[in-house]
Design a protein around this motif. Structure first.
Motif, mmCIF file in Angstrom:
data_model
loop_
_atom_site.group_PDB
_atom_site.id
_atom_site.type_symbol
_atom_site.label_atom_id
_atom_site.label_comp_id
_atom_site.label_asym_id
_atom_site.label_seq_id
_atom_site.Cartn_x
_atom_site.Cartn_y
_atom_site.Cartn_z
ATOM 1 N N GLY A 49 68.429 1.155 16.577
ATOM 2 C CA GLY A 49 69.625 0.821 15.814
ATOM 3 C C GLY A 49 70.864 1.469 16.409
ATOM 4 N N GLU A 92 71.672 -0.822 7.123
ATOM 5 C CA GLU A 92 70.225 -0.698 7.313
ATOM 6 C C GLU A 92 69.817 -1.098 8.728
ATOM 7 O OE1 GLU A 92 68.673 -3.182 4.270
ATOM 8 O OE2 GLU A 92 69.688 -2.054 2.679
ATOM 9 N N LYS A 93 70.398 -2.173 9.231
ATOM 10 C CA LYS A 93 70.062 -2.636 10.578
ATOM 11 C C LYS A 93 70.498 -1.623 11.632
ATOM 12 C CE LYS A 93 70.509 -7.529 9.338
ATOM 13 N NZ LYS A 93 71.295 -8.777 9.567
ATOM 14 N N GLN A 147 68.155 1.591 12.016
ATOM 15 C CA GLN A 147 66.730 1.459 12.287
ATOM 16 C C GLN A 147 66.321 2.328 13.474
ATOM 17 O OE1 GLN A 147 64.292 -0.102 10.606
ATOM 18 N NE2 GLN A 147 65.789 -0.658 9.025
ATOM 19 N N LYS A 148 65.172 2.933 13.350
ATOM 20 C CA LYS A 148 64.618 3.766 14.414
ATOM 21 C C LYS A 148 63.757 2.895 15.329
ATOM 22 C CE LYS A 148 61.729 7.911 14.951
ATOM 23 N NZ LYS A 148 60.957 8.965 14.242
ATOM 24 N N VAL A 150 61.676 6.656 7.007
ATOM 25 C CA VAL A 150 61.820 6.273 8.408
ATOM 26 C C VAL A 150 61.551 7.468 9.314
ATOM 27 C CG1 VAL A 150 63.468 5.445 10.143
ATOM 28 C CG2 VAL A 150 63.452 4.440 7.858
ATOM 29 N N TRP A 159 71.435 4.931 15.222
ATOM 30 C CA TRP A 159 70.298 5.844 15.139
ATOM 31 C C TRP A 159 70.579 7.196 15.792
ATOM 32 C CZ3 TRP A 159 66.470 6.998 12.291
ATOM 33 C CH2 TRP A 159 65.526 7.915 12.729
#
Length: 265
Positions: free
Chosen positions: A241, A233-234, A237-238, A260, A244
């Motif tokens: 991350g 999840e970390k 992140q947008k 997201v 990403w």
């Protein structure tokens, strides 16, 4: 259990929690269930044989004698759910049911392998394996023989490292769901050969810490769902991350069930 009459309009039947039921007999001269489409048998461990059911479409077998599987006529069967049967392998009796489209294997704690039992299910479109704690691998090469498979799911299989091994050619699976598989450490490289993959769901796989760079080359992927995978999840992140850029091409991305990204709006 003796039946001496026909039930020409009956379409759905459940027989549940009859631990002493040993026989289900109908006269040879009578087609007792000509329209029966949905049959559920649960908690009848002494029952070993079914009467002929010519129009059966969906069969659910829950906590019964494994030999009952051998009496199924697969002439019209499209959906089969197997619950809590003490099987170690998927029986070869499933080799030739050409009409079977959906197969669910649930709570078969002794199940170790499904390789042989799946190889001839050419019409199978949906496969779900859940709560099968003894299965450790699902070779992705199995999918080469499942030419119609569009949906594949693995959940609550504690020892499973799914989709292991090489894949010679692409397969048509469009949806892949992997959940509650704590032994999963890496998304298998063979997934990149799922050239038609549109939806990928990964949840409750705490051991999965990052996504591979090759995920960015899966241009068919339209939706990515990630839930209860803290490290993942970390990284997803947008906009900052670490993973990403690998997933930013995917139109719809949900993390912990929150949107997201949605490029389709």
């Amino acid at each position: 259990m003796e039946m001496e009459r026909s039930y020409p309009a009956l379409e759905s039947l459940s027989i549940c929690k009859m631990p002493n039921l040993e026989e289900w007999n109908v006269p040879d001269s009578v087609e007792s269930f000509p329209c029966l489409k949905y049959l559920r048998i649960e908690g009848c461990p002494k029952l070993t044989k079914l009467p002929f059911v010519p129009s059966l479409k969906e069969f659910t077998l829950h906590y019964n004698n494994v030999t009952l599987l051998g009496s199924i006529m697969f002439l019209t069967l499209e959906t089969l759910h197997i619950w809590d049967l003490p099987i170690r392998t998927l029986p070869k009796l499933l080799d030739n049911p050409s009409t079977l489209k959906t197969l669910g294997l649930h709570g078969c704690a002794n199940l170790e392998s499904v390789d042989e039992g799946l190889q001839y299910l050419n019409c199978l479109g949906h496969l779900q394996i859940m709560w099968c704690d003894s299965i450790t691998s699902f070779p992705i090469a199995i999918l080469e023989n499942l030419s119609s498979l569009t949906s594949l799911g693995f959940q609550f299989c504690e020892k499973l490292n799914p989709l292991s091994g090489p894949l010679r050619s692409g397969v048509v699976s469009e949806r892949l769901n992997i959940g509650f598989c704590p032994e999963l450490k890496h998304l298998p490289e063979s997934v990149q050969k799922l050239s038609c993959l549109k939806e990928l769901t990964i949840h409750h796989c705490e051991g999965l810490r990052s996504l591979p760079d090759w995920l960015g080359s899966l241009q068919s992927l339209r939706e990515l769902w990630i839930g209860e995978c803290p490290d993942l999840e970390k990284r997803c992140q947008k906009p900052n991350g670490e993973d990403w850029l690998t997933i930013s091409h995917i139109p719809i991305i949900l993390i912990n069930w929150k949107i997201v990204q949605n490029l389709d709006i």
